[in-house]
Design an enzyme around this catalytic site. Sequence first.
Site, PDB file in Angstrom:
ATOM      1  N   ARG A  50     -46.004  22.864 -75.234  1.00 50.56           N
ATOM      2  CA  ARG A  50     -45.095  24.011 -76.075  1.00 50.56           C
ATOM      3  C   ARG A  50     -44.249  24.234 -74.964  1.00 50.56           C
ATOM      4  O   ARG A  50     -42.997  24.666 -75.401  1.00 50.56           O
ATOM      5  CB  ARG A  50     -46.240  25.144 -76.501  1.00 50.56           C
ATOM      6  CG  ARG A  50     -45.189  26.160 -76.697  1.00 50.56           C
ATOM      7  CD  ARG A  50     -46.241  27.548 -77.091  1.00 50.56           C
ATOM      8  NE  ARG A  50     -47.325  27.718 -76.373  1.00 50.56           N
ATOM      9  CZ  ARG A  50     -47.493  28.273 -75.307  1.00 50.56           C
ATOM     10  NH1 ARG A  50     -46.198  28.972 -74.851  1.00 50.56           N
ATOM     11  NH2 ARG A  50     -48.480  28.485 -74.583  1.00 50.56           N
ATOM     12  N   TYR A 103     -26.687  30.804 -96.635  1.00 46.51           N
ATOM     13  CA  TYR A 103     -27.748  30.296 -96.952  1.00 46.51           C
ATOM     14  C   TYR A 103     -28.757  31.238 -97.481  1.00 46.51           C
ATOM     15  O   TYR A 103     -28.987  32.099 -96.939  1.00 46.51           O
ATOM     16  CB  TYR A 103     -28.185  29.175 -96.015  1.00 46.51           C
ATOM     17  CG  TYR A 103     -29.587  28.615 -96.060  1.00 46.51           C
ATOM     18  CD1 TYR A 103     -30.100  27.833 -97.337  1.00 46.51           C
ATOM     19  CD2 TYR A 103     -30.659  28.805 -95.106  1.00 46.51           C
ATOM     20  CE1 TYR A 103     -31.220  27.314 -97.553  1.00 46.51           C
ATOM     21  CE2 TYR A 103     -31.882  28.219 -95.379  1.00 46.51           C
ATOM     22  CZ  TYR A 103     -32.170  27.690 -96.713  1.00 46.51           C
ATOM     23  OH  TYR A 103     -33.610  27.012 -96.848  1.00 46.51           O
ATOM     24  N   ASP A 175     -23.615  28.685 -87.952  1.00 46.22           N
ATOM     25  CA  ASP A 175     -24.362  27.487 -88.497  1.00 46.22           C
ATOM     26  C   ASP A 175     -23.446  26.153 -88.898  1.00 46.22           C
ATOM     27  O   ASP A 175     -22.575  26.314 -89.691  1.00 46.22           O
ATOM     28  CB  ASP A 175     -24.957  28.078 -89.747  1.00 46.22           C
ATOM     29  CG  ASP A 175     -25.925  27.071 -90.402  1.00 46.22           C
ATOM     30  OD1 ASP A 175     -26.048  25.894 -90.083  1.00 46.22           O
ATOM     31  OD2 ASP A 175     -26.972  27.511 -91.034  1.00 46.22           O
ATOM     32  N   LYS A 200     -31.156  18.444 -91.790  1.00 47.54           N
ATOM     33  CA  LYS A 200     -30.312  17.756 -92.633  1.00 47.54           C
ATOM     34  C   LYS A 200     -29.381  16.664 -91.854  1.00 47.54           C
ATOM     35  O   LYS A 200     -29.745  15.551 -91.623  1.00 47.54           O
ATOM     36  CB  LYS A 200     -29.155  18.866 -92.671  1.00 47.54           C
ATOM     37  CG  LYS A 200     -29.810  20.148 -93.379  1.00 47.54           C
ATOM     38  CD  LYS A 200     -30.772  19.916 -94.589  1.00 47.54           C
ATOM     39  CE  LYS A 200     -31.276  21.295 -95.353  1.00 47.54           C
ATOM     40  NZ  LYS A 200     -32.169  22.189 -94.515  1.00 47.54           N
TER      41      LYS A 200
END
Length: 381
Positions: A50, A103, A175, A200
């Site tokens: 992590r 979005y 973004d 994406k």
Amino acid sequence: MTSPGFNTRAIHAGQEPDPATGAVILPVHLTTTYKQDGVGGLRGGYEYSRSGNPTRDALHTALAALEEGSTALAFASGLAAEDTLLRTVCRPGDHVVLGGDAYGGTFRLLSRVLSEWGLEYTPVHLDDPDQVRAAMRPTTRVIWCETPSNPLLNITDIETTAAVAHEGGALLVVDNTFASPYLQRPLTLGADVVVHSTTKYLGGHSDVVGGALVARDPGLGEQLAYNHNAMGAVASPFDSWLVLRSLKTLGVRMDRHSANAARVVAFLVDHPAVASVLYPGLPSHPGHEIAAKQMSGFGGMVSFRLRDGEDAALRVCERTHLFTLAESLGGVESLIEHPGRMTHASAAGSPLEVPNDLVRLSVGIEDVDDLLADLDQAMTL
């Protein structure tokens, strides 16, 4: 090589051949923990995956190189990246200026989750600097920008908006998912943080869910890195490897996405069933000049509105074959969706609600004549 080009960085940044075997492809380090050479004797600084993993760290190096930032961090999803960023730079009672067609997932995070934490927001049209200035408050910590925006393909002048943000003591967050760093690098234009859904274009093959932050300032990068570990929504080693693999072909894929989209736009502009086409590459687009200035291409995302309204939009979405009816975007395959009922349903009834006659295309890299034939038959109603 003092300043390698984009594609060279995409293939090589953070990805030296393995020193033990000479393997030219970075291994997937599928481990949760690391042997220590005595208490606190860490090899390469690794103790728990992590906190740090060699595969994910290589992705961090590559993303920072591509966006020309100081610090990059990979997350389990784009929304995990957004949540970590906002809870790092904001406190309860603070305020965010939000792009007026952001979005739907970002809007949901702010309106349904972080608002309960005490974070306030104001949606505005970011293409009007006066509106942005009017929306700023003493408590404004972030201007949140998508350019091109999802799904209306609006364009924001990054340099101008960064100046407005900094005048008010706020950060500009961009973004950059629709453009990718191949077509646009907001940090070089004054933005403070870039956000990506690596699901994406960076992932590009519809086989990974992920997100990323890239910060310009090293001090902010350190704060984000601390919370990346402390909050824990990190990208897995295998997902990191998938994105790292896909970055190698980002440039050539974006060239093909953009070329195919330009042909699709030309088809739609002349189609009698289409009321309007939303694409920054069109000279008639209100943001065309700004997009041409701050982007090196106009990308693979296209939206259009149908003259006969929502029913016509739904019929087109249901009749395509090569354009798969599905959410998401940026993969090698072409997708079609109805934002009002799919990706942006959470914005219904809000100032961010999208038109119900709107169709969004993610134009893939198939043979473009096949894509045009598919749209032609779907729109013959």
